[in-house]
Motif scaffolding. Structure first.
Motif, PDB file in Angstrom:
ATOM      1  N   ASN A 129      -8.810 -16.946 -21.671  1.00 59.28           N
ATOM      2  CA  ASN A 129      -8.804 -15.769 -21.683  1.00 59.28           C
ATOM      3  C   ASN A 129      -9.378 -14.529 -20.960  1.00 59.28           C
ATOM      4  N   LEU A 130      -9.228 -14.149 -20.516  1.00 58.68           N
ATOM      5  CA  LEU A 130     -10.490 -13.586 -19.238  1.00 58.68           C
ATOM      6  C   LEU A 130     -11.304 -11.692 -19.961  1.00 58.68           C
ATOM      7  N   GLU A 131     -11.712 -11.871 -20.429  1.00 60.41           N
ATOM      8  CA  GLU A 131     -12.496 -10.082 -20.434  1.00 60.41           C
ATOM      9  C   GLU A 131     -12.524  -9.435 -19.172  1.00 60.41           C
TER      10      GLU A 131
ATOM     11  N   THR B 213      -1.770  -8.142  -9.776  1.00 60.97           N
ATOM     12  CA  THR B 213      -1.878  -9.052 -10.725  1.00 60.97           C
ATOM     13  C   THR B 213      -2.629 -10.983 -10.749  1.00 60.97           C
ATOM     14  N   LEU B 214      -2.322 -11.366 -11.254  1.00 60.24           N
ATOM     15  CA  LEU B 214      -3.146 -13.094 -10.936  1.00 60.24           C
ATOM     16  C   LEU B 214      -2.866 -13.735 -11.008  1.00 60.24           C
ATOM     17  N   SER B 215      -2.797 -14.785 -11.042  1.00 60.56           N
ATOM     18  CA  SER B 215      -2.404 -16.217 -11.593  1.00 60.56           C
ATOM     19  C   SER B 215      -4.015 -17.212 -11.280  1.00 60.56           C
ATOM     20  N   ALA B 216      -3.753 -18.177 -11.854  1.00 60.75           N
ATOM     21  CA  ALA B 216      -4.762 -19.042 -10.936  1.00 60.75           C
ATOM     22  C   ALA B 216      -3.794 -20.908 -11.440  1.00 60.75           C
ATOM     23  N   VAL B 217      -4.845 -21.800 -10.895  1.00 62.51           N
ATOM     24  CA  VAL B 217      -4.310 -22.998 -10.905  1.00 62.51           C
ATOM     25  C   VAL B 217      -5.744 -23.734 -11.357  1.00 62.51           C
ATOM     26  N   ALA B 218      -5.465 -24.632 -12.584  1.00 63.32           N
ATOM     27  CA  ALA B 218      -6.510 -25.071 -12.886  1.00 63.32           C
ATOM     28  C   ALA B 218      -6.886 -26.228 -13.488  1.00 63.32           C
TER      29      ALA B 218
ATOM     30  N   PRO C  14       1.938 -15.195 -12.130  1.00 64.40           N
ATOM     31  CA  PRO C  14       1.104 -14.584 -12.314  1.00 64.40           C
ATOM     32  C   PRO C  14       1.508 -13.780 -13.732  1.00 64.40           C
ATOM     33  N   VAL C  15       0.495 -12.778 -14.251  1.00 60.26           N
ATOM     34  CA  VAL C  15       0.368 -12.360 -15.152  1.00 60.26           C
ATOM     35  C   VAL C  15      -0.346 -10.521 -14.520  1.00 60.26           C
ATOM     36  N   ALA C  16       0.901  -9.546 -14.936  1.00 59.43           N
ATOM     37  CA  ALA C  16      -0.026  -7.923 -14.524  1.00 59.43           C
ATOM     38  C   ALA C  16      -1.476  -8.086 -14.735  1.00 59.43           C
ATOM     39  N   LEU C  17      -1.928  -7.473 -14.404  1.00 62.30           N
ATOM     40  CA  LEU C  17      -3.599  -6.809 -14.917  1.00 62.30           C
ATOM     41  C   LEU C  17      -3.843  -5.452 -15.156  1.00 62.30           C
ATOM     42  N   PRO C  18      -4.613  -5.427 -16.445  1.00 60.26           N
ATOM     43  CA  PRO C  18      -4.182  -4.330 -16.861  1.00 60.26           C
ATOM     44  C   PRO C  18      -4.460  -2.928 -15.884  1.00 60.26           C
ATOM     45  N   GLY C  19      -4.416  -2.099 -16.809  1.00 59.66           N
ATOM     46  CA  GLY C  19      -4.915  -0.570 -15.778  1.00 59.66           C
ATOM     47  C   GLY C  19      -6.277   0.015 -16.467  1.00 59.66           C
TER      48      GLY C  19
ATOM     49  N   GLY D  48      -9.232  -3.772 -20.736  1.00 58.00           N
ATOM     50  CA  GLY D  48      -7.750  -4.923 -21.739  1.00 58.00           C
ATOM     51  C   GLY D  48      -8.257  -6.280 -20.983  1.00 58.00           C
ATOM     52  N   GLY D  49      -8.264  -7.506 -21.576  1.00 60.34           N
ATOM     53  CA  GLY D  49      -8.154  -8.814 -21.467  1.00 60.34           C
ATOM     54  C   GLY D  49      -6.608  -9.050 -20.660  1.00 60.34           C
ATOM     55  N   LEU D  50      -7.342 -10.272 -21.030  1.00 53.77           N
ATOM     56  CA  LEU D  50      -6.137 -10.851 -19.903  1.00 53.77           C
ATOM     57  C   LEU D  50      -6.045 -12.333 -20.553  1.00 53.77           C
ATOM     58  N   ALA D  51      -4.731 -12.757 -20.451  1.00 54.44           N
ATOM     59  CA  ALA D  51      -4.728 -14.308 -20.593  1.00 54.44           C
ATOM     60  C   ALA D  51      -3.429 -15.361 -19.346  1.00 54.44           C
ATOM     61  N   LEU D  52      -4.628 -15.689 -19.729  1.00 50.60           N
ATOM     62  CA  LEU D  52      -3.481 -16.909 -17.806  1.00 50.60           C
ATOM     63  C   LEU D  52      -3.420 -18.535 -18.776  1.00 50.60           C
ATOM     64  N   THR D  53      -1.735 -18.973 -18.763  1.00 50.86           N
ATOM     65  CA  THR D  53      -1.396 -20.341 -18.980  1.00 50.86           C
ATOM     66  C   THR D  53      -1.494 -20.569 -18.581  1.00 50.86           C
ATOM     67  N   ALA D  54      -1.955 -21.499 -18.193  1.00 51.03           N
ATOM     68  CA  ALA D  54      -1.965 -23.401 -17.621  1.00 51.03           C
ATOM     69  C   ALA D  54      -1.485 -24.374 -17.967  1.00 51.03           C
ATOM     70  N   THR D  55      -0.234 -24.062 -17.544  1.00 43.56           N
ATOM     71  CA  THR D  55       0.830 -25.975 -17.109  1.00 43.56           C
ATOM     72  C   THR D  55       1.080 -26.455 -16.398  1.00 43.56           C
ATOM     73  N   GLY D  56       1.181 -28.104 -17.062  1.00 44.80           N
ATOM     74  CA  GLY D  56       1.574 -29.371 -15.735  1.00 44.80           C
ATOM     75  C   GLY D  56       1.343 -30.182 -16.277  1.00 44.80           C
ATOM     76  N   ASP D  57       1.752 -31.629 -15.261  1.00 45.44           N
ATOM     77  CA  ASP D  57       1.805 -32.757 -15.637  1.00 45.44           C
ATOM     78  C   ASP D  57       0.529 -33.057 -15.255  1.00 45.44           C
ATOM     79  N   VAL D  58       0.637 -34.227 -16.616  1.00 43.94           N
ATOM     80  CA  VAL D  58      -1.561 -35.027 -16.302  1.00 43.94           C
ATOM     81  C   VAL D  58      -1.599 -36.845 -16.122  1.00 43.94           C
ATOM     82  N   PRO D  59      -2.259 -37.052 -15.968  1.00 47.55           N
ATOM     83  CA  PRO D  59      -2.118 -38.674 -15.915  1.00 47.55           C
ATOM     84  C   PRO D  59      -2.551 -39.413 -17.155  1.00 47.55           C
TER      85      PRO D  59
END
Length: 498
Positions: free
Chosen positions: A85-87, A101-106, A130-135, A139-150
């Protein structure tokens, strides 16, 4: 016991190694169900060095993990999610770039600890779409990263924990036209803020069935330490679990629509079927001869999970597998020599060979999943022919010819009983004892120049009494093809029990 289909369907699918081995004197299989799962979640504050200055970021890490495993057993976290959650102050840079838009790899470092031992694992390539950036009004923004892990395994019993540590974010921004901004992104490495309890999950690691250490390698003067082997991950091929989870979800959705045809679930064999090898050894009593013949060690080639049915409505799992004996390329047990007292006084020595005929031995494992122990029963049924050769009576050779055998195949049924939690009794993956009885038919083809069939029929064949010919076999753990470097490969010969 039958329960309401819709209520039962909310239980997770139960797993089986499905299996095989010890027929007629040496066969066996079984189903072993996975431990109960927990959905674990921890909320943490991370300190991140953004271009605008240090920022504290709220991060929620979640995953589905087992509550209990054996020492050395492979754990595969599933449904992994890292929500960042980014302020607005942390997003200021991207507003200056006219990003839309903003996306991420975590990449999340997870500290795995049991007792006083810890090791870090890297949960990388977790992707947030990608998630739309606030105007401009913020306002904040939440990025949810998912995927397979070891996967991870703990080699010692105790309370094991998984705790999130360093979090690296690779943020990427795009313009409204879908083009990368200039610069196109930002890399940030964050550390957990002090004074928090970062534990994501606790797992009980049981001390039973701990894998054995690899044998020393004498061909190298300074061998590198070998990794601790882990047990086969249920014998499933890569991707099988994901496919079955998807199929289960479809069935559960159908049950919500009160579709009675959605329970039970039969898993397509190409998703779960695999091969394995093992040995079994034991003894078979010949009641009329007042003695027992050693059996094996019998090498067995197993095909696991030819049919796999999970019935959440009835709280059962049924697995069908197959086994074939293999001795020097023939479907039989190794010939065994035994001496008995025929008719109670006459010493008789003979070589006995049990040949497998017809289709592979059928193995059925039935597991009940609505009790904490997961009790199960395994039944193995094989068709065998008994041959006799090299017969001596009171030290004098008796020529029985090349084709002294039972006049028809007989059915050998062995059964094993066990439970998964805690492991006890017979479980196909780890071996154990199977017992059963057989009715031996009359003999034919015995004798050269004289008919010896009545003698052997009278001395050995039973009349259908259950207790006439008792068999007890001990099976070694399975060496599963999907885990050739596991602790039970190559398969080993067990010590038979009387």
């Amino acid at each position: 016991m039958t329960v309401d289909a819709r209520a039962a369907a909310r239980r997770p699918i139960h797993w089986a190694v499905g299996g095989a081995l010890v027929v007629a004197t040496a066969l066996v299989p079984s189903a072993e169900s996975a431990a109960a799962e927990q959905t674990s979640e921890v909320a943490l504050r991370y300190a991140c060095p953004f271009p605008s200055g240090p920022e504290e970021v709220d991060v929620v890490v979640s995953a589905v993990l087992p509550t209990s495993v054996r020492a050395g057993e492979e754990i595969r976290p599933s449904q992994v999610s890292v929500e960042v959650n980014l302020e607005p102050t942390a997003l200021a840079r991207f507003g200056e770039l006219d990003a839309a838009t903003l996306s991420a790899v975590a990449r999340l470092t997870v500290r795995n600890t049991v007792g006083d031992r810890s090791a870090d694992a890297s949960w990388q390539d977790l992707t947030a779409p990608p998630v739309a950036l606030p105007g401009a009004d913020g306002g904040g923004l939440a990025l949810t990263a998912t995927g397979d892990v070891p996967t991870v395994s703990f080699g010692s019993p105790g309370r094991a924990t998984l705790a999130p540590a360093e979090l690296a974010l690779s943020l990427s921004s795009l313009t409204g036209a879908g083009e990368p901004t200039t610069p196109p992104g930002l890399d940030v490495v964050c550390e957990p803020a002090p004074g928090q309890e970062p534990e994501l999950a606790a797992i009980t690691v049981r001390g039973d069935s701990t894998p054995t250490a690899p044998a020393p390698r004498p061909d190298r003067s300074d061998p590198a330490p070998a990794p601790t082997p882990t047990r086969p991950a249920e014998g499933l091929s890569p991707g099988a679990r994901e496919k079955i989870d998807a199929l289960t979800d479809e069935r559960l959705a159908a049950l919500d629509g009160e579709d009675p045809g959605s329970c039970p679930i039969e898993i397509p064999p190409e998703w779960v079927m695999t091969t394995a090898e093992t040995y079994a050894a034991g003894y078979a009593n010949a009641a009329k001869l007042d003695g027992a013949a050693a059996l094996g060690p019998a090498f067995m080639k197993v095909v696991l999970n030819k049919r796999y049915i999970n019935d959440s409505c009835a709280s059962t799992v049924d697995v069908s597998s197959e086994v074939d004996f293999d001795y020097q390329g023939r479907r039989q047990l190794p010939p065994t020599k035994a001496t008995f007292l025929s008719y109670g006084f006459m010493p008789t020595t003979a070589t006995m060979t049990l040949e497998q005929v017809g289709p592979p031995a059928a193995i059925h494992t039935h597991t009940v999943t609505n009790t904490p122990t997961y009790p199960e029963e395994t039944t193995v049924t094989a068709q065998l022919v008994m041959r006799l050769s090299d017969v001596e009576v009171n030290g004098v050779p008796l020529d029985v010819g090349p084709d002294c055998r039972t006049e028809r195949p007989f059915e050998q049924v062995l059964r094993g009983y066990g439970q998964s939690y805690p492991p006890a009794g017979y479980l196909v993956a780890y071996g154990g004892t199977l017992t059963g009885y057989a009715h031996i038919p009359p003999f034919e083809g015995c004798g050269v120049g004289e008919d010896l069939d009545p003698i052997f029929t009278s001395a050995i064949s039973s009349r259908g009494k259950k207790a006439d010919n008792y068999t007890k076999m001990t099976q070694a753990p399975l060496c599963v093809a999907t885990n050739p470097e596991g602790p039970d490969c190559p398969p080993r010969v067990p010590d038979p029990e009387r």
